[in-house]
Design an enzyme around this catalytic site. Structure first.
Site, short mmCIF file in Angstrom:
data_model
loop_
_atom_site.label_atom_id
_atom_site.label_comp_id
_atom_site.label_asym_id
_atom_site.label_seq_id
_atom_site.Cartn_x
_atom_site.Cartn_y
_atom_site.Cartn_z
N LYS A 280 0.92 -1.27 0.10
CA LYS A 280 -0.04 -0.15 0.12
C LYS A 280 0.80 1.16 -0.02
O LYS A 280 0.42 2.35 -0.76
CB LYS A 280 -0.99 0.04 1.33
CG LYS A 280 -0.27 0.26 2.51
CD LYS A 280 -1.38 0.15 3.61
CE LYS A 280 -0.91 0.12 5.06
NZ LYS A 280 0.03 1.50 5.02
N THR A 281 2.11 1.12 0.43
CA THR A 281 2.78 2.39 0.61
C THR A 281 3.31 2.79 -0.94
O THR A 281 3.24 3.89 -1.29
CB THR A 281 4.13 2.35 1.64
OG1 THR A 281 3.70 1.93 3.00
CG2 THR A 281 4.85 3.75 1.81
N GLU B 173 -4.05 4.10 6.46
CA GLU B 173 -4.70 3.29 7.78
C GLU B 173 -5.93 4.13 8.14
O GLU B 173 -6.17 4.20 9.28
CB GLU B 173 -3.80 3.76 9.06
CG GLU B 173 -2.35 3.22 8.45
CD GLU B 173 -2.11 1.71 8.41
OE1 GLU B 173 -3.22 0.91 8.54
OE2 GLU B 173 -1.02 1.24 8.47
N ARG C 87 2.67 -10.20 10.32
CA ARG C 87 3.94 -9.47 10.66
C ARG C 87 5.21 -10.35 9.97
O ARG C 87 6.26 -9.87 10.01
CB ARG C 87 4.30 -8.95 12.17
CG ARG C 87 3.54 -8.22 12.74
CD ARG C 87 2.90 -6.80 11.72
NE ARG C 87 1.60 -7.02 11.00
CZ ARG C 87 1.50 -6.43 10.09
NH1 ARG C 87 2.17 -5.69 9.64
NH2 ARG C 87 0.38 -6.70 9.39
#
Length: 637
Positions: free
Chosen positions: A33-34, A212, A593
């Site tokens: 997404k970044t 977010e 993660r």
């Protein structure tokens, strides 16, 4: 730009190229997404001729904002004018520019939770309220909740909280200070009461991106709607499956109901994961799919199947920690960097045994979210000096430093000075300049106070002439504070002095990188740091943290510990379906993660804080993980 777009998958490319209208990008964990956000900014500028100053990108942490800033610098060059900021720093900048229209002076200071508690203790003393009956922390939570939900004229059920709330805000105004929640609440107030200011920012930010989005609270939601109301070019990126912050005001309905708020929304799902193995993703997807309140999506990847998830059930918490320590040593011997290993737990107290065992096994580690650098007493003391220099009305910081280092100016003296100020309507710093008029204070003490105010006045006069590093160096030397840390040659005093020296180095670096920055810019940056901003990802040590602090990070090897009913899910969630689903999302965040290897551990019994121990039950979430993804470890400790 075409070459850059060729690096994206079809859904990512679609998210980048849709220019106008409301867009909801549901970005699963590890789905890039970044990259999508930064490429979208570059595409708007390079292909759609949008002026950089007409773009606002908002995220939640300085770390995320810094990463976006760095990537956009690479794409566009360092001289772009795109605002890439957190919600709080965005609002702080807006208020420094136009806050005077609602009575907020430009040099306001931002109070953190410790400062907030100090003000509340003053309020309780002023109002003759017993702090044992109404703890400052309880009142702080109540006040934060009011501000997060924009309850300006709330019908308070508890009249006492109303009194404290009003008195607390009066003191903040007197001290020229805002707390964290004020930043957003006051920005909303400014927009709702001043159409000219609102028009200016709506016309400036024609394109808005919010990262977010599942973590936004009511105030952040209203702020975003106000800014995007005119042009409707609002692109929000988020993942409802990673909404884990309801306890601090986040509202999952903001992302679930986005299409209701903006009926013409284009929805894009980023479901290809670039981080984890197929085995880890299968487990994560199976767990979170049991939630009812979610947008349907399934993560997939082209990565290898990977190793099975290793599960270990220990006899007790000590054996669990010993097992984790031994497995980390094995990981390290097989080539995994310690800096790419993390241990997650549900509640902070669980870190104690891991720390003890890591010390025993000589495993370097760092606890994320414990006492941060800028929260250490010696650092807060230096910053308090700088805050008073920047804003002499900051009574909380003034009270902190007036006797640091010791000047024989005690609490009783300060209480007399504060009472005089209240009776005569004078701020604390001005009372100090009239100290000769307070005959109830001993002559020797009055002289010490005059020496202190004279010194502070000199610092204030130098504010415009000195750069930040020079000013801070003068402060720690002329105040005697640096010397006071050298008097006791203990290891603790040495560490405190080294911390102050590290702060001075950081100020020197900041001054070099931002020569035009002012003192309030630096203080604002420090005030708005988060736990994760202090994580040194290049360090060769294991990271210990709560599952909540793990969000947004990734590691080669992850240990999720305490997988027991009552911990994961937390016992307080058992009777609330919404909270129970959030606990499941929390486990999902922990699982996703992991890049290559995931370990799950639990203990059959745990010690109780009142003595003795209790038997535990395995988390009900464990049964939701496909058996084909798990191998059971039978290690002897």
């Amino acid at each position: 730009m075409d070459e850059l777009l060729s690096q994206l998958n079809p859904e990512q490319r679609k998210a980048v190229k849709i220019a106008n209208g409301p867009i909801l990008i549901l970005a699963g964990a590890g789905s890039g997404k970044t990259r999508v956000i930064t490429y979208r900014v570059a595409y708007l500028i390079k292909n759609k001729n949008v002026h950089p100053r007409n773009i606002l990108a908002i995220t939640f942490t300085n770390k995320a904002a810094g990463e976006m800033q760095s990537r956009i610098h690479t794409l566009l060059g360092s001289d772009h004018e795109v605002w890439i900021r957190t919600f709080h720093s965005t609002c702080a900048r807006i208020l420094r520019g136009g806050g005077e229209r609602i009575g907020i002076r430009k040099n306001f200071v931002i109070y953190d939770e410790y400062d907030q508690l100090s003000v509340l203790k003053e309020c309780l003393a002023d109002l003759n309220i017993d702090p044992k009956a109404y703890a400052p922390a309880y009142l702080a939570a109540a006040i934060n909740n009011i501000k997060e939900n924009l309850q300006f004229n709330a019908a308070f059920e508890n009249g006492l909280i109303r009194r404290v709330y009003d008195h607390y805000n009066k003191k903040l105004a007197e001290y020229n200070a805002l707390d964290f929640d004020d930043l957003i609440m006051k920005a909303v107030e400014l927009f709702k009461t001043d159409q000219e200011i609102l028009d200016y920012y709506q016309n400036r930010f024609k394109y808005i991106l919010v990262d977010e989005y599942q973590d936004t609270n009511r105030a952040q939601y209203v702020l975003t709607r106000l800014l995007a109301e005119k042009h409707q070019n609002l692109c929000v990126v988020g993942d409802d499956d990673q909404s884990i912050y309801s306890w601090r005001g986040a509202e999952i309905r903001n992302i679930l109901d986005f299409e209701k708020d903006f009926p013409d929304t284009t929805v894009i799902k980023l479901q290809q994961n670039y981080r984890s193995t197929k085995m880890i993703l299968e487990a994560a997807s199976a767990v979170v799919s049991n939630n009812m309140n979610r947008k349907p999506k399934t993560l997939w990847c082209k990565n290898e199947a990977g190793e099975m998830i290793e599960f270990f059930e220990a006899d007790d918490a000590y054996a669990e920690a010993a097992y984790v320590a031994r497995r980390i040593m094995e990981c390290s011997m097989h080539g995994t960097s310690l800096g790419k290993i993390a241990v997650f737990y549900r509640i902070n107290y669980q870190s104690r045994l891991f720390e003890e065992l890591f010390i025993t096994y000589r495993i370097p580690y760092e606890v994320i979210g414990s006492l941060r650098f800028y929260e250490r007493a010696e650092i807060k003391n230096v910053l308090a000096y700088l805050r008073v220099i920047n804003n002499p009305q900051d009574a909380v910081s003034l009270r902190r430093i007036i006797n640091v280092p010791s000047r024989k100016i005690g609490q009783e003296t300060m209480d007399k000075i504060a009472r005089y100020g209240q009776e005569h309507g004078i701020v604390l710093y001005d009372v100090l300049h009239e100290i000769d008029g307070l005959k109830t204070i001993a002559p020797g003490t009055r002289q010490k106070i005059k020496e202190f105010t004279s010194m502070m006045d000199r610092f204030i006069d130098r504010l415009q002439q000195s750069d930040l590093y020079e000013l801070a160096m003068q402060v720690v030397k002329e105040s005697g504070y640096l010397e006071s840390l050298s008097q006791d040659k203990t290891e603790r005093e040495y560490a405190r002095r080294k911390n102050v020296e590290e702060l001075l180095i950081s100020l020197k670096d900041y001054s070099r990188e931002k020569p035009e920055a002012k003192l309030d810019d630096y203080l604002e940056q420090v005030s708005l740091r988060s736990d994760i901003d202090d994580l040194n990802e290049g360090a060769e040590r294991v990271s210990l943290m709560t599952l909540h602090n793990a969000k947004g990070l990734e590691f080669d090897a992850v240990f999720i510990t305490g997988l027991e009913d009552g911990l994961i899910p937390h016992y307080k969630s058992q009777q609330d379906p919404g909270q129970y689903e959030e606990e499941r999302r929390l486990l999902y965040v922990g699982i996703t993660r992991a890049r290559r290897k995931l370990h799950l551990t639990c203990a059959r019994q745990r010690d109780m804080f009142r003595g003795g121990s209790s038997y535990t039950e395995l988390s009900p979430f464990f049964s939701e993980i496909p058996r084909g993804t798990i191998s059971v470890a039978y290690h002897t400790i």
